[in-house]
Design a protein around this motif. Structure first.
Motif, PDB file in Angstrom:
ATOM      1  N   TYR A  12       0.858  -1.192   0.000  1.00  0.00           N
ATOM      2  CA  TYR A  12       0.000   0.000   0.000  1.00  0.00           C
ATOM      3  C   TYR A  12       0.893   1.241   0.000  1.00  0.00           C
ATOM      4  N   VAL A  13       0.451   2.304  -0.686  1.00  0.00           N
ATOM      5  CA  VAL A  13       1.205   3.563  -0.736  1.00  0.00           C
ATOM      6  C   VAL A  13       0.234   4.715  -0.481  1.00  0.00           C
ATOM      7  N   THR A  14       0.615   5.612   0.408  1.00  0.00           N
ATOM      8  CA  THR A  14      -0.217   6.790   0.662  1.00  0.00           C
ATOM      9  C   THR A  14       0.045   7.839  -0.419  1.00  0.00           C
ATOM     10  N   THR A  15      -0.937   8.669  -0.667  1.00  0.00           N
ATOM     11  CA  THR A  15      -0.787   9.776  -1.607  1.00  0.00           C
ATOM     12  C   THR A  15      -0.169  10.952  -0.863  1.00  0.00           C
ATOM     13  N   SER A  16       1.001  11.379  -1.294  1.00  0.00           N
ATOM     14  CA  SER A  16       1.699  12.426  -0.550  1.00  0.00           C
ATOM     15  C   SER A  16       2.620  13.218  -1.455  1.00  0.00           C
ATOM     16  N   VAL A  17       3.134  14.308  -0.898  1.00  0.00           N
ATOM     17  CA  VAL A  17       4.111  15.155  -1.587  1.00  0.00           C
ATOM     18  C   VAL A  17       5.438  15.010  -0.856  1.00  0.00           C
ATOM     19  N   GLY A  18       6.493  14.770  -1.603  1.00  0.00           N
ATOM     20  CA  GLY A  18       7.809  14.614  -0.984  1.00  0.00           C
ATOM     21  C   GLY A  18       8.554  13.457  -1.608  1.00  0.00           C
ATOM     22  N   LEU A  19       9.483  12.882  -0.852  1.00  0.00           N
ATOM     23  CA  LEU A  19      10.291  11.784  -1.354  1.00  0.00           C
ATOM     24  C   LEU A  19       9.473  10.520  -1.566  1.00  0.00           C
ATOM     25  N   HIS A  20       9.806   9.807  -2.639  1.00  0.00           N
ATOM     26  CA  HIS A  20       9.229   8.499  -2.901  1.00  0.00           C
ATOM     27  C   HIS A  20      10.347   7.460  -2.865  1.00  0.00           C
ATOM     28  N   LEU A  21       9.966   6.213  -2.720  1.00  0.00           N
ATOM     29  CA  LEU A  21      10.959   5.154  -2.516  1.00  0.00           C
ATOM     30  C   LEU A  21      12.013   5.122  -3.626  1.00  0.00           C
ATOM     31  N   GLU A  22      11.587   5.274  -4.858  1.00  0.00           N
ATOM     32  CA  GLU A  22      12.538   5.226  -5.978  1.00  0.00           C
ATOM     33  C   GLU A  22      13.557   6.367  -5.911  1.00  0.00           C
ATOM     34  N   ASP A  23      13.173   7.486  -5.287  1.00  0.00           N
ATOM     35  CA  ASP A  23      14.094   8.622  -5.166  1.00  0.00           C
ATOM     36  C   ASP A  23      15.326   8.269  -4.336  1.00  0.00           C
ATOM     37  N   LEU A  24      15.192   7.291  -3.451  1.00  0.00           N
ATOM     38  CA  LEU A  24      16.294   6.933  -2.555  1.00  0.00           C
ATOM     39  C   LEU A  24      17.502   6.386  -3.314  1.00  0.00           C
ATOM     40  N   LYS A  25      17.249   5.828  -4.495  1.00  0.00           N
ATOM     41  CA  LYS A  25      18.356   5.282  -5.295  1.00  0.00           C
ATOM     42  C   LYS A  25      19.324   6.369  -5.746  1.00  0.00           C
ATOM     43  N   ASP A  26      18.844   7.619  -5.816  1.00  0.00           N
ATOM     44  CA  ASP A  26      19.679   8.730  -6.288  1.00  0.00           C
ATOM     45  C   ASP A  26      20.309   9.519  -5.139  1.00  0.00           C
ATOM     46  N   ILE A  27      20.056   9.097  -3.907  1.00  0.00           N
ATOM     47  CA  ILE A  27      20.611   9.799  -2.746  1.00  0.00           C
ATOM     48  C   ILE A  27      21.889   9.105  -2.298  1.00  0.00           C
ATOM     49  N   GLU A  28      22.926   9.877  -2.100  1.00  0.00           N
ATOM     50  CA  GLU A  28      24.255   9.335  -1.794  1.00  0.00           C
ATOM     51  C   GLU A  28      24.284   8.469  -0.534  1.00  0.00           C
ATOM     52  N   LYS A  29      23.709   8.957   0.560  1.00  0.00           N
ATOM     53  CA  LYS A  29      23.690   8.204   1.812  1.00  0.00           C
ATOM     54  C   LYS A  29      22.270   8.194   2.378  1.00  0.00           C
ATOM     55  N   VAL A  30      21.724   6.998   2.558  1.00  0.00           N
ATOM     56  CA  VAL A  30      20.401   6.859   3.166  1.00  0.00           C
ATOM     57  C   VAL A  30      20.575   6.081   4.472  1.00  0.00           C
ATOM     58  N   ILE A  31      20.209   6.726   5.568  1.00  0.00           N
ATOM     59  CA  ILE A  31      20.409   6.158   6.903  1.00  0.00           C
ATOM     60  C   ILE A  31      19.055   5.822   7.517  1.00  0.00           C
ATOM     61  N   VAL A  32      18.923   4.600   8.018  1.00  0.00           N
ATOM     62  CA  VAL A  32      17.717   4.195   8.741  1.00  0.00           C
ATOM     63  C   VAL A  32      18.055   4.165  10.226  1.00  0.00           C
ATOM     64  N   VAL A  33      17.237   4.799  11.042  1.00  0.00           N
ATOM     65  CA  VAL A  33      17.409   4.723  12.496  1.00  0.00           C
ATOM     66  C   VAL A  33      16.135   4.129  13.084  1.00  0.00           C
ATOM     67  N   ALA A  34      16.273   2.985  13.730  1.00  0.00           N
ATOM     68  CA  ALA A  34      15.106   2.306  14.290  1.00  0.00           C
ATOM     69  C   ALA A  34      15.558   1.284  15.316  1.00  0.00           C
ATOM     70  N   GLY A  35      14.767   1.130  16.368  1.00  0.00           N
ATOM     71  CA  GLY A  35      15.104   0.161  17.396  1.00  0.00           C
ATOM     72  C   GLY A  35      13.883  -0.364  18.118  1.00  0.00           C
ATOM     73  N   GLU A  36      14.121  -1.254  19.066  1.00  0.00           N
ATOM     74  CA  GLU A  36      13.165  -2.014  19.862  1.00  0.00           C
ATOM     75  C   GLU A  36      12.932  -3.361  19.179  1.00  0.00           C
ATOM     76  N   PRO A  37      13.106  -4.460  19.930  1.00  0.00           N
ATOM     77  CA  PRO A  37      12.926  -5.796  19.355  1.00  0.00           C
ATOM     78  C   PRO A  37      11.574  -5.996  18.677  1.00  0.00           C
ATOM     79  N   ALA A  38      10.529  -5.329  19.174  1.00  0.00           N
ATOM     80  CA  ALA A  38       9.200  -5.456  18.562  1.00  0.00           C
ATOM     81  C   ALA A  38       9.178  -4.942  17.127  1.00  0.00           C
ATOM     82  N   LYS A  39      10.162  -4.109  16.774  1.00  0.00           N
ATOM     83  CA  LYS A  39      10.231  -3.564  15.417  1.00  0.00           C
ATOM     84  C   LYS A  39      11.158  -4.376  14.507  1.00  0.00           C
ATOM     85  N   ALA A  40      11.716  -5.457  15.009  1.00  0.00           N
ATOM     86  CA  ALA A  40      12.699  -6.223  14.226  1.00  0.00           C
ATOM     87  C   ALA A  40      12.127  -6.683  12.884  1.00  0.00           C
ATOM     88  N   ARG A  41      10.916  -7.214  12.919  1.00  0.00           N
ATOM     89  CA  ARG A  41      10.280  -7.694  11.687  1.00  0.00           C
ATOM     90  C   ARG A  41      10.038  -6.532  10.722  1.00  0.00           C
TER      91      ARG A  41
END
Length: 342
Positions: free
Chosen positions: A282-311
């Motif tokens: 599912y994809v929401t309708t929005s203005v801003g970055l889209h997933l495909e745009d990430l391929k053109d970004i030099e460094k993409v950093i994900v910050v996330a934690g808590e074991p419940a979020k592992a999946r």
């Protein structure tokens, strides 16, 4: 370093226990200061007698100050803590864990913060580490894009202020959800820019829009100006959310949330909902970055934690879009367990 640690473990195993106790005490003081001995003993699960003894040692080294209101870190103690982080990574085998997770996910870098803290504090610890990492990566001329969320707010909070202004621009990667202003992308972008001495531009639009309104909003000159900066962003830092929680934050109806669950959605990032296999459901309708745009970004950093979020983390993070993950020890071990890595 590994060789020395093995020698220490064989000859002076009690040294490792002492270092771990002092590290735990210093980290808890950092987050709860000023804190009394009894509260510190409760937070660290170390006896009050031993806490008193270790505080005497740390005070003698100029790392803490003890007042009637409680103990605080000195400036020296605050500067020493990141150095101790590095040592503890080697001591606890976190470097090996980072390499295992990096290979498992197929991305360039994984940074793991040590456990041993309360869950609410672990998110702050991830923010502290990510802020230092971001500072190392940023240089004059960069355009940084950020998303909203609790963990990203901790990154902004932990970022130290620059003495010398940086020639950088910070922009929100997407519109804002209808939530507390402190964790909206606009607020995080402004906070980071001010602390780094850079400039920022805000995106004054909601994250989810009716499809017929998107073109109208995108035609606005003020929105166009921000989107042009966003197109040139060379660093992005974003979080990962639980699909059901993020759907609720977007004010989706009960029926829509049930439909997401039927489609197998377990995670959300940048308005995209993913199932366990990493497929977009599912994809929401929005203005801003889209997933495909990430391929053109030099460094993409994900910050996330808590074991419940592992999946959720496992379903979102991909070498197609991401370079770096910052998470915590317990979550890293849970991700590896889900992948069958021991």
């Amino acid at each position: 370093m590994k060789y020395l640690l093995k020698i220490q473990e064989k000859i002076v195993p009690e040294l490792i226990s002492i270092v771990e106790n002092r590290y735990t005490i210093l980290r808890n003081i950092y987050y709860y200061q000023p804190i009394g001995r009894r509260a510190l003993a409760e937070k660290t699960n170390i006896s009050e007698r031993l806490v008193r003894k270790e505080l005497d040692f740390l005070y003698g080294r100029g790392l803490v100050k003890v007042y009637r209101s409680g103990t605080i870190l000195t400036e020296l103690g605050s500067k020493f803590l990141p150095e101790l982080d590095k040592y503890m990574k080697e001591l606890k085998g976190i470097r090996t864990l980072e390499e295992q997770l990096r290979e498992c996910l197929g991305i360039e870098e994984v940074h793991i913060v040590s456990g041993g803290l309360e869950p609410s504090i672990i998110i702050q610890e991830i923010g502290r580490y990510a802020a230092r990492l971001l500072r190392r990566l940023l240089k004059d001329g960069d355009i940084l894009a950020v998303t909203g969320g609790t963990t990203l707010a901790q990154v902004a909070s932990a970022m130290s202020e620059n003495e010398k202004p940086m020639d950088i621009i910070v922009v929100p990667g997407r519109g804002g959800l209808g939530e507390e202003v402190e964790i909206q992308a606009n607020t995080i972008a402004a906070t980071l820019a001010k602390k780094l001495g850079g400039r920022y531009h805000l995106l004054h639009i909601p994250d989810s829009l009716q499809e017929e309104n998107v073109d109208i909003i995108m035609a606005e000159p003020s929105i166009q100006r921000v989107l042009k900066f966003l197109e040139k962003a060379n660093i992005l830092i974003h979080g990962v959310g639980s699909a059901e929680i993020m759907a609720a934050r977007r004010d989706m109806s009960r029926e829509e949330i049930e439909e997401l669950k039927e489609r197998g959605a377990v995670a959300e990032a940048l308005g995209y909902y993913f199932d366990e296999s990493g497929e977009i459901v599912y994809v929401t309708t929005s203005v801003g970055l889209h997933l495909e745009d990430l391929k053109d970004i030099e460094k993409v950093i994900v910050v996330a934690g808590e074991p419940a979020k592992a999946r959720a983390i496992l379903s979102v993070v991909s070498p197609l879009y991401h370079n770096i993950l910052v998470t915590d020890e317990a979550t890293a071990r849970e991700i590896l367990a889900l992948k069958g890595v021991r």
